[in-house]
Design a protein around this motif. Structure first.
Motif, mmCIF file in Angstrom:
data_model
loop_
_atom_site.group_PDB
_atom_site.id
_atom_site.type_symbol
_atom_site.label_atom_id
_atom_site.label_comp_id
_atom_site.label_asym_id
_atom_site.label_seq_id
_atom_site.Cartn_x
_atom_site.Cartn_y
_atom_site.Cartn_z
ATOM 1 N N ILE A 280 0.835 -1.192 0.000
ATOM 2 C CA ILE A 280 0.000 0.000 0.000
ATOM 3 C C ILE A 280 0.872 1.245 0.000
ATOM 4 O O ILE A 280 1.938 1.285 0.586
ATOM 5 C CB ILE A 280 -0.956 0.022 1.209
ATOM 6 C CG1 ILE A 280 -0.172 -0.092 2.533
ATOM 7 C CG2 ILE A 280 -2.010 -1.045 1.103
ATOM 8 C CD1 ILE A 280 -1.025 0.109 3.750
ATOM 9 N N GLY A 281 0.411 2.263 -0.691
ATOM 10 C CA GLY A 281 1.073 3.552 -0.682
ATOM 11 C C GLY A 281 0.038 4.654 -0.656
ATOM 12 O O GLY A 281 0.334 5.808 -0.388
ATOM 13 N N LEU A 297 1.712 -7.745 4.467
ATOM 14 C CA LEU A 297 1.086 -6.464 4.161
ATOM 15 C C LEU A 297 2.099 -5.390 4.504
ATOM 16 O O LEU A 297 2.468 -5.226 5.667
ATOM 17 C CB LEU A 297 -0.200 -6.288 4.963
ATOM 18 C CG LEU A 297 -1.139 -5.128 4.606
ATOM 19 C CD1 LEU A 297 -2.526 -5.367 5.205
ATOM 20 C CD2 LEU A 297 -0.633 -3.783 5.069
ATOM 21 N N THR A 298 2.588 -4.668 3.494
ATOM 22 C CA THR A 298 3.663 -3.716 3.709
ATOM 23 C C THR A 298 3.339 -2.387 3.045
ATOM 24 O O THR A 298 2.418 -2.283 2.245
ATOM 25 C CB THR A 298 4.991 -4.248 3.136
ATOM 26 O OG1 THR A 298 4.858 -4.405 1.715
ATOM 27 C CG2 THR A 298 5.371 -5.581 3.747
ATOM 28 N N GLY A 299 4.146 -1.381 3.362
ATOM 29 C CA GLY A 299 4.009 -0.089 2.718
ATOM 30 C C GLY A 299 3.623 0.989 3.708
ATOM 31 O O GLY A 299 3.595 0.790 4.928
ATOM 32 N N SER A 300 3.299 2.148 3.183
ATOM 33 C CA SER A 300 2.867 3.283 3.987
ATOM 34 C C SER A 300 1.596 3.842 3.360
ATOM 35 O O SER A 300 1.624 4.319 2.223
ATOM 36 C CB SER A 300 3.954 4.354 4.053
ATOM 37 O OG SER A 300 5.101 3.862 4.725
ATOM 38 N N GLY A 301 0.508 3.768 4.084
ATOM 39 C CA GLY A 301 -0.759 4.234 3.553
ATOM 40 C C GLY A 301 -1.882 3.949 4.517
ATOM 41 O O GLY A 301 -1.669 3.642 5.698
ATOM 42 N N VAL A 302 -3.112 4.044 3.999
ATOM 43 C CA VAL A 302 -4.311 3.943 4.833
ATOM 44 C C VAL A 302 -5.143 2.746 4.378
ATOM 45 O O VAL A 302 -5.366 2.552 3.177
ATOM 46 C CB VAL A 302 -5.152 5.229 4.741
ATOM 47 C CG1 VAL A 302 -6.428 5.109 5.557
ATOM 48 C CG2 VAL A 302 -4.338 6.441 5.197
#
Length: 517
Positions: A280-281, A297-302
């Motif tokens: 996720i971004g 589940l990785t990344g930076s987001g909502v």
């Protein structure tokens, strides 16, 4: 029949190639060595026969192939009229351009081996198979693709659809294999018995919608059916904000949201392979829980829904993540894992949950080796340092670092009680090692947050050439005792010496006075 040259059809001419009753398949054929040019609504009709053009090009108006016919494009071919294939085969071995009001495939096979383009065309496929074996299949300029009991297979090459295209499937399949690619900005509609399976690459800019076969209209609303399923075992990239309002299952593939906003009717990640990754971004919306039953589940987001995890990993093992879950985060099994990276005082993984957390699985916390070494050797430089971010904060004193890693509104009674918590350091190569024994690690759970603490005890006992306080005290006491012993020995030796000296004098005096002592 062989035409050793060019063939031109004019004034509504009709070229018909048909078999002799009782003859073998393809017993009759037409083989045009030169170019075939059809003008004035002329028609090429092939019935249970073979039609091949090997010249420079074929410019056709209307093409009909029925009854086990085979139409082979060996040179650039342009068709500007109606195309009708019934129980026949169309081989596009060279460039094929179709500018047709209607292209109809019934019980037929359409194999693309170079580049095919359809423009301003309504392609209807009934019980047929379209296969991109290599090259590309491009649909543009308001073309429409209708598949009924049919399949589109992308083996090697690209299926490309521009934003003006509408693609509808009824009881049909769209398959993208390992070396295939689907690049689509169009709207794709699937009914309750259609499926889409990606093992290659999908770059999605358009939406994927449920089409209720009982309704005469297409729907881009959230109405859906659980039998409509997209499965992904390859790379599925979201190129811009869009909708997928059918069920999506991520197997041993990657679903990459990027910095976009996407609505997914229901998302499930089921495989335990390390390749299975939800990246996720941007923002993921859903009216259903996002289910993580494996992978990561990785990344930076909502994530604008509840995340339910029974297995797999939340957070990257090599990069910092900032994950904001607006609803609940619920681990249903202790096989679930959270991975946290602490790179600097300001850059570290943070998970913020808007409501309830139930965290009962493993927590893996890894801190940058250089950060920890700097903390050990230059503790004063870390004093009174903190982050202003209320969701992810760090603080430090002369001998302690504190990082708030998980924030939430409330927690279950079982959260953070019996978790397996591991600490490690990592270097520039990503290699992980145990933390030095002189650094004590602790965790702290409050009503609203979970934190990790690192305490520097390396200056208090042997981590180099320094002596501990107790050792120094022992040395001082021992030295004083030694000095006292030396002084005492010197004192008594002098006393004895002088005592002996005095006795000799007395004896001498006694002899002088003639007395014995």
């Amino acid at each position: 029949m062989t035409v050793d040259g060019n063939m031109v059809l004019k004034n509504n001419s009709y070229l018909k190639v048909t078999d002799i009753p009782g003859g073998d398949l393809f017993d009759d054929y037409i083989y045009i060595v030169g170019s075939l040019i059809c003008q004035d609504q002329s028609t090429v009709y092939v019935n249970n026969s073979l039609f091949v053009v090997v010249g420079f090009q074929a410019s056709l108006m209307n093409v009909q192939a029925i009854g086990n016919s085979c139409f082979i494009v060996n040179r650039k071919t342009i068709i500007n009229g109606v195309v009708h294939f019934d129980t026949s085969i169309l081989y596009a071995n060279d460039t094929l351009i179709v500018n047709s009001p209607q292209m109809l495939l019934v019980d037929s096979v359409f194999d693309i081996l170079l580049d095919t383009t359809i423009s301003f065309t309504q392609l209807f496929s009934k019980n047929s198979t379209i296969t991109v074996r290599q090259g590309s299949f491009l649909a543009n300029n308001n073309s429409m693709l209708f598949l009924i009991d049919s399949s589109i297979i992308v083996e090697i090459g690209d299926l490309i659809m521009d934003p003006t295209v509408q693609f509808t499937m009824s009881n049909s399949k769209l398959l993208v294999y390992g070396e295939g690619k689907l690049i689509t900005s169009s709207s794709i509609y699937l009914d309750e018995v259609s499926t889409m399976n990606n093992k290659g690459i999908v770059n999605l800019s358009g939406g994927i919608y449920f089409n209720d076969s009982s309704s005469s209209s297409f729907s881009s609303s959230s109405s859906s059916s659980s039998s409509v399923l997209i499965t992904n075992s390859g790379m599925f990239n979201i190129q811009q904000s869009t909708f997928i309002n059918v069920f999506f299952e991520n197997l041993n593939g990657t679903f990459n949201v990027g910095n976009n906003s996407i609505y997914v009717e229901k998302f499930t990640q089921n495989d335990t392979s390390s390749l299975t990754t939800l990246k996720i971004g941007g923002v993921i919306h859903s009216i259903n829980d996002l289910l993580i039953n494996g992978g990561s589940l990785t990344g930076s987001g909502v994530i604008n829904t509840t995340v339910s995890q029974s297995d797999g990993q939340l957070g990257s093992s090599s990069q910092t993540n900032k994950i904001n879950i607006t609803n609940d985060y619920f681990q249903s099994s202790n096989k679930s894992k959270i991975s946290i990276i602490i790179d600097t005082l300001e850059d570290f993984t943070n998970i913020n949950v808007g409501k309830l957390v139930n965290i009962i699985g493993e927590l893996e916390i890894s801190i940058n080796e250089r950060l920890l070494e700097a903390f050990i050797t230059s503790s004063n430089d870390f004093s009174d340092t903190s982050s202003d971010d209320s969701l992810s904060s760090s603080s430090s004193s002369t001998n302690q670092l504190t990082f708030t890693l998980i924030s939430f509104d409330s927690k279950s009674d079982s959260s953070f009680n019996n978790n397996k918590i591991t600490f490690s350091t990592y270097n520039t190569d990503g290699e992980k090692k145990q933390i030095k024994e002189c650094i004590s690690t602790k965790t702290k759970s409050t009503a609203k947050s979970f934190s990790a603490l690192f305490e520097n005890n390396c200056n208090d006992y042997s981590s180099g050439s320094k002596l501990s306080g107790g050792a120094i005290a022992g040395i001082v006491v021992g030295s004083v005792a030694a000095v006292v012993i030396v002084i005492t020995l010197v004192h008594f030796s002098h006393k004895i010496f002088y005592g002996l000296k005095s006795k000799e004098s007395v004896i001498k005096l006694a002899k002088i006075f003639g007395k014995n002592i």
